[in-house]
Motif scaffolding. Structure first.
Motif, mmCIF file in Angstrom:
data_model
loop_
_atom_site.group_PDB
_atom_site.id
_atom_site.type_symbol
_atom_site.label_atom_id
_atom_site.label_comp_id
_atom_site.label_asym_id
_atom_site.label_seq_id
_atom_site.Cartn_x
_atom_site.Cartn_y
_atom_site.Cartn_z
ATOM 1 N N PHE A 1 0.826 -1.203 0.000
ATOM 2 C CA PHE A 1 0.000 0.000 0.000
ATOM 3 C C PHE A 1 0.863 1.256 0.000
ATOM 4 C CE2 PHE A 1 -2.053 3.392 2.496
ATOM 5 C CZ PHE A 1 -3.116 3.668 1.655
ATOM 6 N N ALA A 2 1.823 1.329 0.900
ATOM 7 C CA ALA A 2 2.622 2.553 1.043
ATOM 8 C C ALA A 2 3.491 2.815 -0.183
ATOM 9 C CB ALA A 2 3.494 2.460 2.300
ATOM 10 N N PHE A 3 4.044 1.776 -0.760
ATOM 11 C CA PHE A 3 4.957 1.950 -1.889
ATOM 12 C C PHE A 3 4.224 2.099 -3.225
ATOM 13 C CE2 PHE A 3 8.238 0.408 0.991
ATOM 14 C CZ PHE A 3 9.370 1.088 0.561
ATOM 15 N N PHE A 4 3.091 1.387 -3.406
ATOM 16 C CA PHE A 4 2.561 1.241 -4.765
ATOM 17 C C PHE A 4 1.086 1.592 -4.947
ATOM 18 C CE2 PHE A 4 6.120 -1.894 -4.500
ATOM 19 C CZ PHE A 4 6.992 -1.199 -5.326
ATOM 20 N N ASN A 5 0.385 2.000 -3.880
ATOM 21 C CA ASN A 5 -0.999 2.436 -4.073
ATOM 22 C C ASN A 5 -1.010 3.962 -4.067
ATOM 23 O OD1 ASN A 5 -3.776 3.062 -3.917
ATOM 24 N ND2 ASN A 5 -4.203 1.070 -2.980
ATOM 25 N N THR A 6 -0.724 4.538 -5.223
ATOM 26 C CA THR A 6 -0.549 5.992 -5.311
ATOM 27 C C THR A 6 -1.779 6.748 -4.831
ATOM 28 O OG1 THR A 6 0.949 5.689 -7.184
ATOM 29 C CG2 THR A 6 0.016 7.886 -6.865
ATOM 30 N N ALA A 7 -2.948 6.396 -5.350
ATOM 31 C CA ALA A 7 -4.162 7.140 -5.016
ATOM 32 C C ALA A 7 -4.521 6.992 -3.541
ATOM 33 C CB ALA A 7 -5.316 6.671 -5.894
ATOM 34 N N GLY A 8 -4.336 5.804 -2.986
ATOM 35 C CA GLY A 8 -4.700 5.575 -1.591
ATOM 36 C C GLY A 8 -3.717 6.192 -0.616
ATOM 37 N N PHE A 9 -2.453 5.972 -0.846
ATOM 38 C CA PHE A 9 -1.433 6.498 0.060
ATOM 39 C C PHE A 9 -1.398 8.021 0.017
ATOM 40 C CE2 PHE A 9 3.152 7.533 0.902
ATOM 41 C CZ PHE A 9 3.161 7.169 2.246
ATOM 42 N N HIS A 10 -1.506 8.578 -1.187
ATOM 43 C CA HIS A 10 -1.394 10.031 -1.355
ATOM 44 C C HIS A 10 -2.762 10.724 -1.383
ATOM 45 C CE1 HIS A 10 2.931 10.114 -2.001
ATOM 46 N NE2 HIS A 10 2.828 9.122 -2.865
ATOM 47 N N ARG A 11 -3.746 10.194 -0.655
ATOM 48 C CA ARG A 11 -5.047 10.870 -0.590
ATOM 49 C C ARG A 11 -4.879 12.331 -0.199
ATOM 50 N NH1 ARG A 11 -9.877 7.477 2.107
ATOM 51 N NH2 ARG A 11 -10.138 9.550 3.025
ATOM 52 N N ALA A 12 -5.667 13.187 -0.819
ATOM 53 C CA ALA A 12 -5.510 14.635 -0.608
ATOM 54 C C ALA A 12 -5.737 15.053 0.834
ATOM 55 C CB ALA A 12 -6.455 15.404 -1.532
ATOM 56 N N ASP A 13 -6.540 14.258 1.586
ATOM 57 C CA ASP A 13 -6.814 14.621 2.976
ATOM 58 C C ASP A 13 -5.769 14.081 3.949
ATOM 59 O OD1 ASP A 13 -7.388 11.937 2.899
ATOM 60 O OD2 ASP A 13 -9.469 12.115 3.584
ATOM 61 N N GLY A 14 -4.765 13.349 3.428
ATOM 62 C CA GLY A 14 -3.700 12.833 4.287
ATOM 63 C C GLY A 14 -4.071 11.578 5.048
ATOM 64 N N ALA A 15 -5.256 11.025 4.804
ATOM 65 C CA ALA A 15 -5.696 9.848 5.558
ATOM 66 C C ALA A 15 -4.817 8.622 5.286
ATOM 67 C CB ALA A 15 -7.154 9.527 5.227
#
Length: 869
Positions: free
Chosen positions: A780-794
């Protein structure tokens, strides 16, 4: 726990040395009794006390020359033995608790198997010792354990005696005749299935080969054993290096922090790099098994027989051995696919590390926690530096240098400078300037400027280098860079410079800049720079998309053709970022269609060329990245690519016939190409049926996983149905289920954080297993761009919450998973603030490990500038 940095410049030779060790190990889940008898000698003229390293040990007794000795002082991580003679025998008895050792360093008990991991500083968790790589001793180890529970008792070297006791226990004594540092110590006790074989060396010596795997997994170890024999033969043929013990053992375990460990004669492996058959393992898994088996075997000479003086020299063994395993893999499979694989690692991960607060040379200058040295810079950039040696010296010169290195240093603990000196002596080439690669961090940027005089038919190309300041070094000097260089015109004619600076296709750039002169030039030349990634550098070469396509058409080297296509895709994605994707000229799409048509039968090159650059690679070609904007632009280009080229993609897909499964390069290339095509076609009207058909018909894990990946981002209904089927089939196989975990964790969906919470509640998930943690939180942290980098920081907060829990259990794994958070420097300010807020949460946490403290504190101390970014 000390957070003070250790510095390479502060190295001092050991005040004492240990020549011989006798260990008696009586295994018990919570009270293993270790008795170690050490032959110790004072080195040189000094009156220092003996200081031994120890971590979380329960001291029982100490004897000096057979007599109880009490002139000692115990500190948190040191045992001071005062007023010792110049030569003496020290006998130490201590207890340890393997069952509660969840950090998986030292000796630990997991899944009813005792196992060790001593690199870098794990031996001090077993007994008090001079736990440093420049103290080399011979070891004799006697293991005692319950015979019914632990019928297999293994340690380094050769077995010399064994027996049974009246209480149901048994014992085995192992002798390793080769002096070794404590980080290469190993023991394993458990109940395994055993695969046996033998290998006869060039000189006629018979070596017994033993591979230990979990019960019921015997058939999945056959490929690993065959890989070992191929590696042994290759090392003899290529470097004249034979194995030196009577027995070579490999043990596969599920609970292991690393990929594998090269302990002398007893390699311990993460089972994911041993177990493979066509149903459970992909082609990539087969490749990795062969590669890692070879890597650890090659360490027998480049790491064990010649080892590091101190941990700052880690690239001496790791960079060199990675290069050796890369050469082996290229010979066993394909030079092109191997080179592309390694370049992707450099561009996705190592360039990012260079641009972050954790930037360091391949021979670092300081560190707080030695485990943080195990980086893509030390390993992969280190291998690229060795590759440059190979380029500069040629194959014969490199072999002479290696022969000289072993002649000088067999049985010693040495430095990177010693390696460079051996290479230089053997070849009479001055490498003093080249050695700067060991001490300078950062990624050099090679820039080109051109001047064309149409009337005189002359063209000048100036090649310049510049290394931007990094977190650890503000001042940079020019490096010695071998730049593979070619020049072509629009008709495909190749040119060379009139001054002869380009020799055998390579320009040696050792100054800030140099100018190449070309004559008889009728139209502007297209420079093809850094061919085959001849140095770990970036290139600023402002070619038009038309010129990039000409490079693909006319370049002599297949790697350069692939690289040109990556540049075309990067240009297209940039157009989508600017909102101009719809305006990409039809000539570009037609050219891409021609590429696919023309290379339809070249499955290897086409399969590589159809892979769109990853988000991580694209980030390293941009500054102040808005991750969601870039990710959306990349997705939009992928959609357009699939739709506009659907007919030609489908035609080539249908033309590739894959017979019953074989693991050979032709079949691997065909499957790879077909699965890349399927990934594109999943976005078209045929996608759902094609994906479901492939999943249903697959007779191997490569095609099964290919169908799942194609459905993942494009066909949510099919993905959900197929993933349920996959889980029901593989739920009892944790190693295969890691693929299922990883696919879920990298799926871009609005409720991904809830999905992660469900995955963590899965019966097969445990925080104590590094493979599970890496499959879920690491993926998740390395390769889920949309999830890890959510605009709200979640996404950042979710990972941080887990890291606070994980760090208390396994600091090594936590310090690897935190890496994407620490690389905030190249993102847009809004994301920087959100990421740093979570890093501050970590730093403020009471009891943070040294592993995490170092990475988090350095990241927060990093100051960005235009140069750094």
């Amino acid at each position: 726990m000390s957070m003070q940095a250790k510095r390479r410049a502060d190295y001092l030779p050991p005040a004492f040395t240990i020549s011989d060790v006798k260990m008696d190990v009586r295994l018990h889940p919570t009270a293993t009794r270790i008795t170690s008898e050490l032959q110790i000698t004072r080195v040189s003229d000094h009156s220092q006390h003996l200081e031994l390293d120890g971590d979380n040990l329960s001291l029982v007794s100490i004897k000096l020359d057979g007599e109880i000795f009490e002139d000692i002082e115990q500190r948190e991580d040191t045992l001071i033995v005062r007023n010792v003679p110049d030569t003496f025998t020290l006998t130490i008895v201590n207890d340890i608790d393997p069952q509660n050792n969840k950090a998986l360093e030292g000796l630990y008990l997991s899944q009813n198997t005792y196992c060790t991991q001593c690199e870098a500083e794990g031996f001090r968790r077993i007994t008090y010792y001079l736990d440093r790589p420049d103290v080399l001793a011979t070891f004799e180890v006697t293991l005692h354990g319950d015979k019914a529970q632990y019928p297999t008792l293994l340690a380094n070297g050769n077995p010399v005696a064994r027996g049974d006791n009246d209480d149901g226990t048994h014992w085995v004594t192992w002798q390793d005749p080769f002096p070794k540092p404590s980080y290469l110590f190993a023991l394993v006790a458990g109940d395994f299935d055993l695969l046996e074989d033998s290998y006869t060396t060039t000189s006629g010596k018979s070596v017994k080969l033993e591979l230990y795997v979990d019960k019921g997994k015997k058939s999945r170890g056959i490929f690993a054993l065959e890989s070992l024999k191929r590696a042994m033969k290759w090392d003899e043929d290529t470097f004249g290096l034979e194995y030196d013990l009577d027995i070579y053992m490999i043990v596969a375990v599920d609970f292991f922090n690393m990929g594998a460990m090269e302990n002398k004669g007893l390699n311990i492996f993460n089972s994911k790099f041993v177990l493979a058959d066509q149903r459970s393992a992909t082609d990539e898994d087969f490749f990795n098994v062969e590669s890692v088996i070879a890597h650890e075997y090659f360490h027998n000479w480049t790491g064990n027989r010649v080892t590091c003086r101190d941990w700052f020299q880690l690239s001496l063994k790791e960079g060199l051995t990675v290069f050796r395993d890369q050469q082996f893999s290229a010979d066993m499979t394909s030079e092109l696919s191997n080179r592309i694989k390694h370049v992707r690692v450099m561009r996705e991960h190592q360039f990012a590390e260079d641009a972050s607060a954790m930037s360091h040379p391949i021979r670092p200058e300081e560190v707080i926690e030695m485990n943080n040295f195990y980086t893509v810079t030390v390993y992969d950039k280190g291998a690229e530096v060795i590759r440059m040696f190979h380029t500069l010296l040629g194959e014969d010169g490199f072999r002479k240098g290696m022969d000289e290195y072993f002649r000088r240093h067999d049985g010693q603990a040495v430095t990177c400078d010693d390696f460079v000196a051996a290479m230089q002596t053997a070849t009479d080439i001055d490498l003093s300037h080249f050695a700067q690669w060991y001490s300078q961090s950062g990624t050099p940027v090679i820039s080109l400027t051109t001047m064309f005089d149409e009337r005189k038919q002359v063209m000048d190309i100036t090649v310049a280098q510049h290394t931007p300041p990094t977190a650890d070094q503000s001042h940079k000097v020019p490096l010695f860079i071998p730049v593979a260089f070619d020049c072509i015109d629009e008709n495909g004619k190749h040119y060379t410079d009139v001054d002869g600076k380009i020799k055998d296709g390579v320009l040696l750039l050792d100054a800030p800049s140099t100018t190449l002169h070309f004559t008889g030039v009728e139209s502007p030349l297209i420079p093809v720079v850094l061919g085959n990634f001849s140095a770990p550098a970036k290139v600023n070469n402002n070619l038009s998309v038309e010129q990039m396509l000409l490079v693909f058409r006319y370049a002599k080297d297949a790697f350069n053709r692939w690289d040109a296509m990556q540049s075309v895709y990067n240009w297209c994605i940039a157009e989508f970022e600017k909102g101009q994707g719809e305006q990409i000229d039809d000539s570009v799409w037609n050219a891409l269609s021609d590429v696919i048509n023309n290379e339809a039968d070249n499955h290897e090159l086409l399969g590589e060329c159809l892979v769109i650059p990853t988000f991580e690679t694209l980030c390293q070609t941009r500054q102040r990245v808005d991750p969601n904007s870039l990710n959306s632009a990349r997705s939009a280009f992928c959609d357009a690519f699939s739709i506009k080229l659907a007919s030609v993609l489908k035609r080539v897909f249908d033309s590739i016939s894959t017979d019953s499964y074989q693991y050979d390069q032709r079949s691997v290339n065909a499957r790879r190409c077909k699965n890349v095509l399927l990934n594109h076609l999943a976005r078209t009207e045929h996608g759902d049926s094609l994906v479901r058909q492939q999943y249903a018909a697959a007779d191997n894990m490569t095609d099964t996983l290919g169908a799942l990946k194609a459905a993942q981002g494009n066909l949510p209904d099919a993905f959900e149905a197929l993933m349920q089927n996959f889980e029901s089939e593989w739920n009892v196989d944790p190693l295969v289920l890691d693929k299922w975990f990883g696919l879920h964790a990298t799926t871009e969906r609005d409720d991904i954080l809830s999905q992660l919470s469900l995955l963590k509640q899965h019966p097969q998930f445990t925080i104590n297993n590094p493979n599970r943690v890496r499959a879920v939180m690491g993926s998740f942290a390395f390769f889920n761009t949309a999830g890890f980098h959510r605009a709200d920081g979640a996404g950042y907060k979710y990972v941080t919450d887990y890291l606070l829990e994980l760090d208390a259990v396994n600091p090594q794994v936590a310090a690897r998973v935190v890496t994407p958070l620490t690389q905030w420097q190249n993102y847009a300010p809004a994301h920087q603030s959100l990421m740093k807020a979570q890093l501050n949460r970590l730093l403020g946490h009471k009891g943070l490990s040294r592993d995490m403290f170092e990475k988090v504190s350095k990241s927060l101390a990093f100051e960005t500038s235009g140069e750094h970014a």
